[in-house]
Structure formats: structure tokens, C-alpha cells
Enzyme design. Sequence first.
Site, PDB file in Angstrom:
ATOM      1  N   ASP A  14       0.854  -1.294  -0.104  1.00  0.00           N
ATOM      2  CA  ASP A  14      -0.024   0.040  -0.074  1.00  0.00           C
ATOM      3  C   ASP A  14       0.931   1.217   0.098  1.00  0.00           C
ATOM      4  OD1 ASP A  14      -2.212   1.876   0.824  1.00  0.00           O
ATOM      5  OD2 ASP A  14      -1.563   1.790   2.852  1.00  0.00           O
ATOM      6  N   ASP A  16      -0.035   5.356   0.757  1.00  0.00           N
ATOM      7  CA  ASP A  16      -0.281   6.251   1.865  1.00  0.00           C
ATOM      8  C   ASP A  16      -0.517   5.572   3.434  1.00  0.00           C
ATOM      9  OD1 ASP A  16      -0.573   8.478   0.316  1.00  0.00           O
ATOM     10  OD2 ASP A  16      -2.331   7.483  -0.415  1.00  0.00           O
TER      11      ASP A  16
HETATM   12  C1  XBP Z   1      -5.265   6.163   0.747  1.00  0.00           C
HETATM   13  C2  XBP Z   1      -6.389   7.221   0.356  1.00  0.00           C
HETATM   14  C3  XBP Z   1      -5.759   7.982  -0.851  1.00  0.00           C
HETATM   15  C4  XBP Z   1      -5.267   9.340  -0.275  1.00  0.00           C
HETATM   16  C5  XBP Z   1      -5.613  10.408  -1.227  1.00  0.00           C
HETATM   17  O1  XBP Z   1      -4.766   5.298  -0.093  1.00  0.00           O
HETATM   18  O2  XBP Z   1      -7.114   6.908   0.843  1.00  0.00           O
HETATM   19  O3  XBP Z   1      -7.115   8.234  -1.098  1.00  0.00           O
HETATM   20  O4  XBP Z   1      -5.791   9.984   0.837  1.00  0.00           O
HETATM   21  O5  XBP Z   1      -5.346  10.229  -2.481  1.00  0.00           O
HETATM   22  P1  XBP Z   1      -3.851   4.008   0.179  1.00  0.00           P
HETATM   23  P2  XBP Z   1      -6.033  10.824  -3.998  1.00  0.00           P
HETATM   24  O6  XBP Z   1      -3.368   3.849   1.219  1.00  0.00           O
HETATM   25  O7  XBP Z   1      -4.398   2.929  -0.472  1.00  0.00           O
HETATM   26  O8  XBP Z   1      -2.584   4.423  -0.619  1.00  0.00           O
HETATM   27  O9  XBP Z   1      -6.458  12.021  -3.533  1.00  0.00           O
HETATM   28  O10 XBP Z   1      -5.282  10.542  -4.981  1.00  0.00           O
HETATM   29  O11 XBP Z   1      -7.463  10.024  -4.093  1.00  0.00           O
HETATM   30 MG    MG Z   2      -2.564   3.380   3.497  1.00  0.00          MG
END
Ligand code: XBP
Ligand code: MG
Length: 234
Positions: A14, A16
Amino acid sequence: MKFDLRPYELFLFDVDGTIAETEGLGHLPAFNAAFEKHAIPWRWDAQVYRELLKITGGFERLKSYRLAQGINPGNDQFPSDELLKSVHLTKNQIYGELMQAGKVVARPGLINFINQISEHGKSWGVVTTTSYSNWNSLWRSVLKNEIQQIPLVVICGEDVVKKKPDPEAYLLAIEKMGVQPNICLAIEDSENGLLSARQAGLEVLAVRSQFFFDAQFSGAKLIANEFSELHPIF
Ligand code: XBP
Ligand code: MG
């Protein structure tokens, strides 16, 4: 903490919260700067953002916040979908600038963990519901120069109809690679991510992050605070 990685050939990360603390250091300040730029009187603090993170996807998050404000579409305070789309684009541009400015670093031990995967002849990939532009900024600014092997697969928000916790992103990744889920390990920092991976049939290494520090992670194979505390057995 010892962790037997011998059953796995592919490691799907993943983005973020897992690769870096991009929510608190990237997305959140970028959202607030974008609100200011578009003269929208919204400001999110960490407490509000923690709640909002239950909704995956930046645009989806903006729409869910608008709904929670109870503003009706007829009201001139009501930001249209078009305006929220522009805010989201601005947010991602600012996010890219923050990455370029070096505001974010990889989580402790992450680079070493990924490089060890490659050194043992195994592969890694990315399964995220963030936008491609955000993944590319993070890759270019934070990871590219440190990581020995490029990811075998990259799935981002634009690739799926349903974002995490739906399993679509993980199912797409294993379909693209033509492998069975039991040789893949997902690495996730949120319950939504864990659910997505588990429903696709993958085992999960959960890493605690800023906004999900108290998550239950039931069904995880292992829960770690940092990659640096892991002693992987390949
Ligand atoms: C986490 C998320 C993302 C970001 C924002 O995604 O919820 O939506 O907060 O991204 P992951 P965008 O942990 O799966 O990477 O603004 O590009 O949608
Ligand atoms: Mg995440």
C-alpha cells in the site's frame, strides 16, 4: 521480531501511511492549501482528517465532507462536483510540490526491506487507491534513487471502479501478474487496506501509522510498528 517470508514471492505495498506518512505530511496540508486557493472556507485538522480517512480516495473524501456539512445543492455555499474536482487536482499538484521539496521520507526500514526482497530474487509491487500522479511524485522524489528494482506491478485509484476496502485493486494486481494470491503478501496500514487484501485472498503484514495507530487489524498475519523492527527470514 522474526518474520518468515519464505512462503511469499511477491510483496504488494500500500502507499499512503505504509511507504511513508504521506497523509499527515502530504495530503492533509495539500487539501488545506487547495481549499485556500479555491476560496473554500474549509480547514481540516488531524482529528477531522482521521475520521475522513475512513473514506478512501481524495475526491470521494471531499464529497463525503460536503455531505456531512448538510449544505443543500441550491445553497451558494454548496461546492459543485466540478469545483471539488478542481480542488482535488490542485491538492494533487501541491502534494507533488511537497514531495519535491523533500517534506516526506520513506518509513524507517522500508527501503532496506524492499531491497532485501529483490536481493532474495523476489519481487515487489504497489496496490494503492491514491492517484497515479501522487504515486509518481512519491516514486520520483522519495524512492527511485534508493530502490534497486522497479515495482513489478503498480495499481492506482484510476485502475479500479471500487476503491479499498473493495478487493478489486488486489484482484487486478494478481490477475495482471498471473499468480495465485497465496504467494503474495500485502503490506497495509489501514483496516480498509487489510479488508481489501484479505477479501482478495492475501495474507497481510500490518504496519501501524499516524492515523491508524490503534487499528485492530484482525486477520493480519503480523502487526509491526516499523519495518526496522522486522527480522525477515527469506
Ligand atoms: C489512501 C487514500 C488516498 C489518499 C488520497 O490510499 O485514501 O485516497 O488519501 O489520494 P492508500 P487521492 O493508502 O491505498 O494508498 O487524492 O489521490 O485520491
Ligand atoms: Mg494506507
